[in-house]
Design a protein around this motif. Structure first.
Motif, short mmCIF file in Angstrom:
data_model
loop_
_atom_site.label_atom_id
_atom_site.label_comp_id
_atom_site.label_asym_id
_atom_site.label_seq_id
_atom_site.Cartn_x
_atom_site.Cartn_y
_atom_site.Cartn_z
N TRP A 1 0.84 -1.20 0.00
CA TRP A 1 0.00 0.00 0.00
C TRP A 1 0.87 1.25 0.00
O TRP A 1 0.60 2.22 -0.71
CB TRP A 1 -0.93 0.02 1.21
N LEU A 2 1.94 1.23 0.79
CA LEU A 2 2.85 2.38 0.85
C LEU A 2 3.43 2.64 -0.53
O LEU A 2 3.55 3.78 -0.98
CB LEU A 2 3.96 2.10 1.86
N LEU A 3 3.77 1.55 -1.22
CA LEU A 3 4.34 1.66 -2.56
C LEU A 3 3.36 2.32 -3.51
O LEU A 3 3.71 3.23 -4.27
CB LEU A 3 4.68 0.26 -3.05
N VAL A 4 2.09 1.86 -3.44
CA VAL A 4 1.06 2.42 -4.32
C VAL A 4 0.90 3.91 -4.02
O VAL A 4 0.80 4.74 -4.94
CB VAL A 4 -0.27 1.67 -4.13
N VAL A 5 0.91 4.27 -2.73
CA VAL A 5 0.74 5.69 -2.38
C VAL A 5 1.91 6.50 -2.93
O VAL A 5 1.74 7.59 -3.48
CB VAL A 5 0.62 5.84 -0.85
N LYS A 6 3.12 5.94 -2.84
CA LYS A 6 4.29 6.67 -3.34
C LYS A 6 4.22 6.85 -4.84
O LYS A 6 4.48 7.94 -5.36
CB LYS A 6 5.56 5.90 -2.98
N ILE A 7 3.85 5.78 -5.56
CA ILE A 7 3.77 5.91 -7.03
C ILE A 7 2.68 6.89 -7.40
O ILE A 7 2.83 7.71 -8.31
CB ILE A 7 3.54 4.53 -7.68
N MET A 8 1.57 6.86 -6.64
CA MET A 8 0.50 7.82 -6.92
C MET A 8 0.97 9.24 -6.62
O MET A 8 0.52 10.20 -7.25
CB MET A 8 -0.75 7.48 -6.10
N ALA A 9 1.90 9.39 -5.65
CA ALA A 9 2.46 10.72 -5.39
C ALA A 9 3.24 11.20 -6.60
O ALA A 9 3.15 12.38 -6.98
CB ALA A 9 3.37 10.69 -4.15
N ILE A 10 3.99 10.29 -7.24
CA ILE A 10 4.69 10.70 -8.47
C ILE A 10 3.69 11.10 -9.53
O ILE A 10 3.89 12.09 -10.25
CB ILE A 10 5.58 9.57 -9.03
N VAL A 11 2.61 10.31 -9.65
CA VAL A 11 1.59 10.62 -10.66
C VAL A 11 1.04 12.01 -10.42
O VAL A 11 0.92 12.83 -11.34
CB VAL A 11 0.47 9.57 -10.64
N LEU A 12 0.70 12.32 -9.17
CA LEU A 12 0.15 13.63 -8.83
C LEU A 12 1.17 14.72 -9.14
O LEU A 12 0.84 15.78 -9.70
CB LEU A 12 -0.23 13.66 -7.36
N PHE A 13 2.41 14.44 -8.78
CA PHE A 13 3.48 15.42 -9.00
C PHE A 13 3.62 15.73 -10.48
O PHE A 13 3.67 16.90 -10.89
CB PHE A 13 4.79 14.83 -8.46
N LEU A 14 3.63 14.67 -11.31
CA LEU A 14 3.78 14.90 -12.75
C LEU A 14 2.54 15.57 -13.32
O LEU A 14 2.63 16.38 -14.23
CB LEU A 14 4.03 13.57 -13.46
N TYR A 15 1.38 15.24 -12.74
CA TYR A 15 0.13 15.84 -13.19
C TYR A 15 0.17 17.35 -13.01
O TYR A 15 -0.40 18.10 -13.79
CB TYR A 15 -1.02 15.23 -12.40
N ILE A 16 0.87 17.81 -11.96
CA ILE A 16 0.97 19.26 -11.74
C ILE A 16 2.14 19.86 -12.51
O ILE A 16 2.01 20.91 -13.11
CB ILE A 16 1.10 19.55 -10.23
N THR A 17 3.30 19.18 -12.50
CA THR A 17 4.50 19.85 -13.01
C THR A 17 4.63 19.79 -14.53
O THR A 17 5.15 20.73 -15.12
CB THR A 17 5.76 19.23 -12.41
N CYS A 18 4.18 18.70 -15.16
CA CYS A 18 4.39 18.60 -16.61
C CYS A 18 3.72 19.73 -17.38
O CYS A 18 4.37 20.40 -18.18
CB CYS A 18 3.91 17.25 -17.13
#
Lengths: 249, 103, 134
Positions: free
Chosen positions: C87-104
């Motif tokens: 679950w922690l892994l999924v949350v971390k990968i989703m954090a990258i997704v959110l990060f890229l969703y904002i920064t790209c």
């Protein structure tokens, strides 16, 4: 001429690829690095001596503590040298670049950075404090933290970032990091061990000797992180403005 | 199966980065090159996660991927800001020269 | 395949392993392949589109969406059991997704603004006609 220089590059590249065939296989127990007594010693003893799961951090901050301390000092000296050279030249001939254009801070970029900077800073703390278990540590956390301040300076302007982290405070924080590192070393010396022998801290901390090394490593990493953060930001502020601390990139 | 999927995905990603390298090589404006570099950077974050899946240590590689995505963002902002400023400097110099010619 | 096995032990291990598939992982595979399709669009667009702004269109949209899809797919693929670590892994990968969703999109916007202030003009129809004549 430009194309001519491609020839030696290609030759050297081909030689490197040819030499890479002789590398030992990934993770092979027969490679020279795995067979030397040093690595087997660290693999066997790191977990027992220090209770740190990440061997790299343990070697970096404990077994090779002197090395890391003077690496931090080198970072500090680099920052101070840039400060010393550029501050004087910036004051001596304040060449007013008349062509300087103050680009307006972009609305979208500033709002995104406003959202992101707290997240980045928390991530840098995570990298710093979690360095015992996962890859990370003082240098990496410091770089990420410094990047957050540089991001502020880029998206607004340098004055906004300098209002949050003034340059004289940068110097103080950078020195504080080294004092923290050397102070932990000296403390363990006063408690009866050698310089940077963290196990002696168990005399004043309510933990075992192994856990004392664990906690002392965290303190050392925090010191490194402070220095790297401050020096990164001051390097950016000085180099991008040639020491004038106005305008900037 | 997971490893097969990772290998196929990683190879496909790597192959599709070749057009980006072509754009960096050819790109008429510096912005084209920077755009391609930016695309490669975000895809490298994905590649890091894929490599982590292959090695069975995703928990480690995810941290690298976050840091890489962050530094990629910073680099894009730096370059756009730098190009923006240098270009306006050049424009100002040209205007200044034009003024001198008029005078 | 023998050659590949000799080069990379990881690949060899992967070939040997096999293993079962969960329905969640099937969704992950589908998401990853969908991401690849979108990234193919980006790659083709980067080569074929005529000027900077159209290329930015291809790169900005396709890149963000394909990265998010691929990362989400890998988040599902790596989720073997529903333990705390995964679950922690999924949350971390989703954090990258959110990060890229904002920064790209933000970095795309910053680059586009820099190009626009550089007087980089979009192509018009007559430019296209000129290019065709050549």
């Amino acid at each position: 001429m430009k194309n001519l220089s491609l020839i030696p590059v290609l030759i050297v590249g081909a030689l490197l690829v040819y030499a890479a065939q002789d590398f030992p296989e990934w993770g092979s127990p027969n490679s020279p690095a795995s067979q030397s007594p040093v690595s087997s010693h660290f693999i066997a003893n790191t977990g027992v001596d220090t209770e740190v799961p990440n061997m790299v951090t343990a070697v970096l901050a404990d077994y090779r503590g002197f090395d890391t301390m003077f690496e931090t000092v080198v970072v500090f000296i680099a920052g101070m040298a840039v400060l010393a050279i550029l501050k004087k030249s910036g004051k001596k001939n304040p060449r007013k670049r008349e062509f300087e254009v103050d680009a307006e801070p972009d609305l979208i970029v500033t709002n995104t950075v406003r959202l992101l900077v707290p997240v980045i800073q928390i991530f840098s703390f995570y990298v710093l404090a979690h360095g015992h278990v996962s890859p990370g540590g003082g240098f990496q956390g410091g770089v990420v933290m410094g990047a957050s301040f540089i991001l502020i300076a880029l998206s607004w302007d340098l004055d906004t970032a300098l209002a949050r982290f003034p340059l004289d405070r940068c110097t103080v924080v950078a020195g504080l990091g080294i004092i923290l590192y050397a102070g932990i070393g000296l403390l363990s010396m006063f408690l009866g061990g050698e310089f940077l022998d963290y196990a002696e801290l168990a005399n004043i901390l309510p933990v075992s000797r192994e856990m004392a090394r664990y906690h002392a490593m965290l303190g050392v990493e925090i010191g490194v992180g402070l220095t790297v953060t401050a020096i990164m930001f001051s390097l950016y502020a000085n180099l991008s403005t040639e020491g004038r601390l106005k305008g900037g990139l | 199966m997971i490893d097969w999927f990772s290998i196929v995905m990683g190879t496909a990603l790597f192959l599709m980065m070749i057009p980006m390298v072509y754009r960096i090589w050819v790109g008429p404006t510096p912005f084209d090159r920077m755009l391609a570099v930016n695309v490669i950077g975000t895809k490298t974050a994905v590649l890091l996660v894929i490599i982590g899946t292959l090695f069975g240590r995703v928990d480690m590689f995810v941290d690298f991927a976050i840091a890489y995505a962050l530094l990629n963002f910073v680099s894009a902002i730096v370059v756009s800001r730098y190009l923006n400023r240098t270009v306006s400097l050049r424009d100002m110099e040209e205007k200044e020269k034009a003024k001198e010619v008029e005078a | 395949m023998i050659h590949v096995q000799a080069v990379l032990p990881v690949v060899a291990e992967a070939v040997d392993k096999g293993g079962g598939i969960f329905p969640l992982q099937l969704i992950g595979f589908a998401l990853g392949v969908l991401g690849l399709v979108f990234f193919l669009g980006t790659a083709v667009g980067m080569i074929r589109f005529p000027d900077f702004y159209t290329r930015m269109h291809a790169a900005g949209k396709g890149d963000t969406l394909s990265t998010m899809l691929m990362l989400a797919g890998f988040a599902l693929v790596t989720m073997e059991d529903f333990s705390l670590g995964s679950w922690l892994l999924v949350v971390k990968i989703m954090a990258i997704v959110l990060f890229l969703y904002i920064t790209c999109p933000t970095s795309t916007h910053a680059l586009m603004r820099a190009a626009f202030e550089d007087d980089e003009m979009p192509l018009e129809e007559k430019d296209l006609a000129k290019r065709k004549k050549k």
